[in-house]
Scaffold this active site. Structure first.
Site, PDB file in Angstrom:
ATOM      1  N   HIS A  73      15.395 -13.003  23.126  1.00 13.19           N
ATOM      2  CA  HIS A  73      15.617 -14.328  23.738  1.00 13.19           C
ATOM      3  C   HIS A  73      14.344 -14.846  24.397  1.00 13.19           C
ATOM      4  O   HIS A  73      14.101 -16.045  24.432  1.00 13.19           O
ATOM      5  CB  HIS A  73      16.772 -14.268  24.744  1.00 13.19           C
ATOM      6  N   ASP A  74      13.544 -13.923  24.929  1.00 11.59           N
ATOM      7  CA  ASP A  74      12.276 -14.370  25.505  1.00 11.59           C
ATOM      8  C   ASP A  74      11.374 -14.928  24.414  1.00 11.59           C
ATOM      9  O   ASP A  74      10.878 -16.053  24.510  1.00 11.59           O
ATOM     10  CB  ASP A  74      11.587 -13.195  26.225  1.00 11.59           C
ATOM     11  N   GLY A  79       7.674 -18.424  22.887  1.00 16.91           N
ATOM     12  CA  GLY A  79       6.983 -17.165  22.624  1.00 16.91           C
ATOM     13  C   GLY A  79       7.282 -16.102  23.676  1.00 16.91           C
ATOM     14  O   GLY A  79       8.029 -16.324  24.632  1.00 16.91           O
ATOM     15  N   SER A  83       9.328 -16.188  29.924  1.00 15.25           N
ATOM     16  CA  SER A  83       9.955 -17.406  30.468  1.00 15.25           C
ATOM     17  C   SER A  83      11.453 -17.190  30.716  1.00 15.25           C
ATOM     18  O   SER A  83      12.046 -17.855  31.563  1.00 15.25           O
ATOM     19  CB  SER A  83       9.744 -18.598  29.519  1.00 15.25           C
ATOM     20  N   PRO A 165      19.814 -18.672  18.519  1.00 10.71           N
ATOM     21  CA  PRO A 165      21.082 -18.755  17.795  1.00 10.71           C
ATOM     22  C   PRO A 165      22.204 -18.013  18.510  1.00 10.71           C
ATOM     23  O   PRO A 165      21.964 -17.002  19.174  1.00 10.71           O
ATOM     24  CB  PRO A 165      20.767 -18.082  16.449  1.00 10.71           C
TER      25      PRO A 165
HETATM   26  C1  HEM Z   1      19.335 -13.651  13.869  1.00 10.36           C
HETATM   27  C2  HEM Z   1      19.968 -14.310  14.756  1.00 10.36           C
HETATM   28  C3  HEM Z   1      20.749 -13.709  15.872  1.00 10.36           C
HETATM   29  C4  HEM Z   1      21.930 -14.161  16.321  1.00 10.36           C
HETATM   30  C5  HEM Z   1      22.712 -15.345  15.795  1.00 10.36           C
HETATM   31  C6  HEM Z   1      22.344 -13.303  17.394  1.00 10.36           C
HETATM   32  C7  HEM Z   1      23.491 -13.478  18.136  1.00 10.36           C
HETATM   33  C8  HEM Z   1      23.967 -12.594  19.057  1.00 10.36           C
HETATM   34  C9  HEM Z   1      25.198 -12.761  19.811  1.00 10.36           C
HETATM   35  C10 HEM Z   1      26.140 -13.959  19.701  1.00 10.36           C
HETATM   36  C11 HEM Z   1      25.356 -11.672  20.565  1.00 10.36           C
HETATM   37  C12 HEM Z   1      26.511 -11.390  21.525  1.00 10.36           C
HETATM   38  C13 HEM Z   1      26.400 -12.247  22.770  1.00 10.36           C
HETATM   39  C14 HEM Z   1      27.630 -12.116  23.636  1.00 10.36           C
HETATM   40  O1  HEM Z   1      27.665 -11.224  24.492  1.00 10.36           O
HETATM   41  O2  HEM Z   1      28.558 -12.884  23.444  1.00 10.36           O
HETATM   42  C15 HEM Z   1      24.237 -10.793  20.329  1.00 10.36           C
HETATM   43  C16 HEM Z   1      24.047  -9.564  20.903  1.00 10.36           C
HETATM   44  C17 HEM Z   1      22.962  -8.784  20.674  1.00 10.36           C
HETATM   45  N1  HEM Z   1      21.822  -9.137  19.957  1.00 10.36           N
HETATM   46 FE1  HEM Z   1      21.644 -10.691  18.728  1.00 10.36          FE
HETATM   47  N2  HEM Z   1      21.406 -12.330  17.582  1.00 10.36           N
HETATM   48  C18 HEM Z   1      20.402 -12.532  16.667  1.00 10.36           C
HETATM   49  C19 HEM Z   1      19.232 -11.813  16.559  1.00 10.36           C
HETATM   50  C20 HEM Z   1      18.941 -10.729  17.331  1.00 10.36           C
HETATM   51  C21 HEM Z   1      17.662 -10.074  17.349  1.00 10.36           C
HETATM   52  C22 HEM Z   1      16.437 -10.515  16.569  1.00 10.36           C
HETATM   53  C23 HEM Z   1      17.782  -9.024  18.196  1.00 10.36           C
HETATM   54  C24 HEM Z   1      16.763  -8.023  18.616  1.00 10.36           C
HETATM   55  C25 HEM Z   1      15.696  -7.732  17.962  1.00 10.36           C
HETATM   56  C26 HEM Z   1      19.144  -9.025  18.690  1.00 10.36           C
HETATM   57  C27 HEM Z   1      19.672  -8.065  19.494  1.00 10.36           C
HETATM   58  C28 HEM Z   1      20.957  -8.099  19.998  1.00 10.36           C
HETATM   59  C29 HEM Z   1      21.538  -6.996  20.713  1.00 10.36           C
HETATM   60  C30 HEM Z   1      20.924  -5.634  20.893  1.00 10.36           C
HETATM   61  C31 HEM Z   1      22.788  -7.431  21.156  1.00 10.36           C
HETATM   62  C32 HEM Z   1      23.796  -6.653  22.016  1.00 10.36           C
HETATM   63  C33 HEM Z   1      23.496  -6.935  23.477  1.00 10.36           C
HETATM   64  C34 HEM Z   1      24.325  -6.127  24.444  1.00 10.36           C
HETATM   65  O3  HEM Z   1      24.982  -5.168  24.061  1.00 10.36           O
HETATM   66  O4  HEM Z   1      24.278  -6.483  25.638  1.00 10.36           O
HETATM   67  N3  HEM Z   1      19.799 -10.078  18.154  1.00 10.36           N
HETATM   68  N4  HEM Z   1      23.391 -11.401  19.417  1.00 10.36           N
END
Ligand code: HEM
Length: 326
Positions: A73-74, A79, A83, A165
């Site tokens: 998210h950062d 970049g 932030s 996203p």
């Molecule tokens: C490609 C687009 C991506 C979308 C649409 C996306 C979306 C999301 C959403 C909706 C959640 C859950 C949020 C909630 O608690 O409701 C989430 C969790 C998470 N995302 Fe993504 N994400 C994306 C890419 C990434 C990337 C690039 C990373 C890290 C390199 C990442 C790592 C994570 C992790 C580790 C969690 C779990 C967080 C937790 O357990 O607290 N995501 N993501």
């Protein structure tokens, strides 16, 4: 046909890379960043980050995925400039898109420790990037070398957090976002594999479960059994569901196999297996765990270099939550 041939060639190239480890042996520096950045000014930098991350994750293992996500998210907004850590009304952190972000206390703790031994030296952006790497390793994922020298930004705007996203976007808009950061289709598919661990609040997926597109039924791209399980699990939007429904705590390639079984939790996860630009990559990663592990490190290193501030740009904050007053 052309797209298929290029995807096939791409996969062969990937196999060669993963078999020879050619790129793996040459860590990427550049972007004004350096592996020796803290060698003289703060030699204990990496040791402190790693010790603190390990201590926190030992107490609460859910902080590992939280830190990886915080880093994403950062980097996705202005970049990798920390932030997202700025904490005031109207900052990215205060935006509704950021409300389920966690792990801020880990970064604050590391920063406080480093301010004692090397004051005004270690940037919050470097700390967050290093912490995300160490959290990945701690979760069972790969190690990669992180170059340092990022400076902290002075600007953070809530509205811009809307660029990150939230799970309903189509592949075209995800690709546009990634490409605008210098990341490609492979980075998108591989970094989405971070969802091999961690959780989502049910609020992010409820629209898929009960009345998908006003049909009164779940999203048909969810397997019926999995949809039933999620409907029981997600009665309240504040509940949680694991992002990887089969091996939620293991950093492995099951995330990609799940997509083949219609068990992607977020729509954006599942789309990776329905869009012709990403499907062949999902298929390759589902069968080659070493490829996922290797490429995850490569793509995370790229993520950490997105639009970094270096040299005279930005500042080194003394408190990660606020810009310096001087
Ligand atoms: C490609 C687009 C991506 C979308 C649409 C996306 C979306 C999301 C959403 C909706 C959640 C859950 C949020 C909630 O608690 O409701 C989430 C969790 C998470 N995302 Fe993504 N994400 C994306 C890419 C990434 C990337 C690039 C990373 C890290 C390199 C990442 C790592 C994570 C992790 C580790 C969690 C779990 C967080 C937790 O357990 O607290 N995501 N993501």
């Amino acid at each position: 046909m052309k797209a298929f041939v290029s995807a096939a060639l791409f996969l062969v190239a990937l196999r060669l890379i993963s078999a020879t480890g050619v790129l793996g042996g040459v860590p990427v520096e550049g972007y004004g960043l350096s592996f020796q950045y803290y060698q003289d000014s703060c030699p204990q930098f990496e040791a402190v980050v790693s010790r603190k991350v390990n201590e926190w994750i030992k107490k609460d293992s859910t902080l590992a995925p939280a830190l990886m996500r915080l880093h994403f998210h950062d980097c996705a907004v202005r970049g990798c400039d920390a932030s997202i850590l700025l904490n005031y009304k109207g900052s990215e952190r205060s935006a509704v898109e950021s409300k389920t972000l966690r792990g801020f206390e880990v970064i604050d703790d590391i920063k406080a420790e480093l301010e004692k031994s090397c004051p005004k030296t270690a940037s919050c952006a470097d700390i967050l990037t290093g912490a995300a790497r160490d959290a990945t390793v701690r979760a069972g994922g790969p190690f990669w070398m992180v170059p340092y020298g990022r400076k902290d930004g002075r600007v953070s705007i809530a509205k811009e957090a809307g660029r990150v996203p939230i799970g309903h976007e189509n592949i075209t808009s995800l690709l546009q976002l990634f490409q605008s950061q210098g990341l490609n289709v492979l980075d998108l598919v591989v970094l989405s594999g971070a969802h091999t661990i961690g959780r989502s609040t049910c609020g992010s997926i409820q629209s898929r479960l009960y009345n998908y597109k006003s049909t009164g039924k779940p999203d048909p791209t969810l397997s019926p059994q999995y949809a039933n399980y999620l409907k029981r699990k997600c009665r309240w939007s504040s509940e949680y569901a694991y992002l990887d429904g089969t091996t939620p705590k293991a950093f492995d390639n099951a995330y990609y196999k799940n997509l083949q079984w219609k068990m992607g939790l977020l729509s954006t996860d599942q789309y990776l297996y329905s869009d012709s630009r990403t499907k062949p990559l999902v298929a390759a990663l589902a069968t080659q765990p070493q490829l996922f592990n290797y490429q995850f490190g490569v793509s995370m290193a790229k993520l950490g270099n997105v639009q970094v501030l270096t040299g005279d740009e930005g500042e080194v904050r003394t408190n990660c939550n606020a810009v310096n007053r001087y």
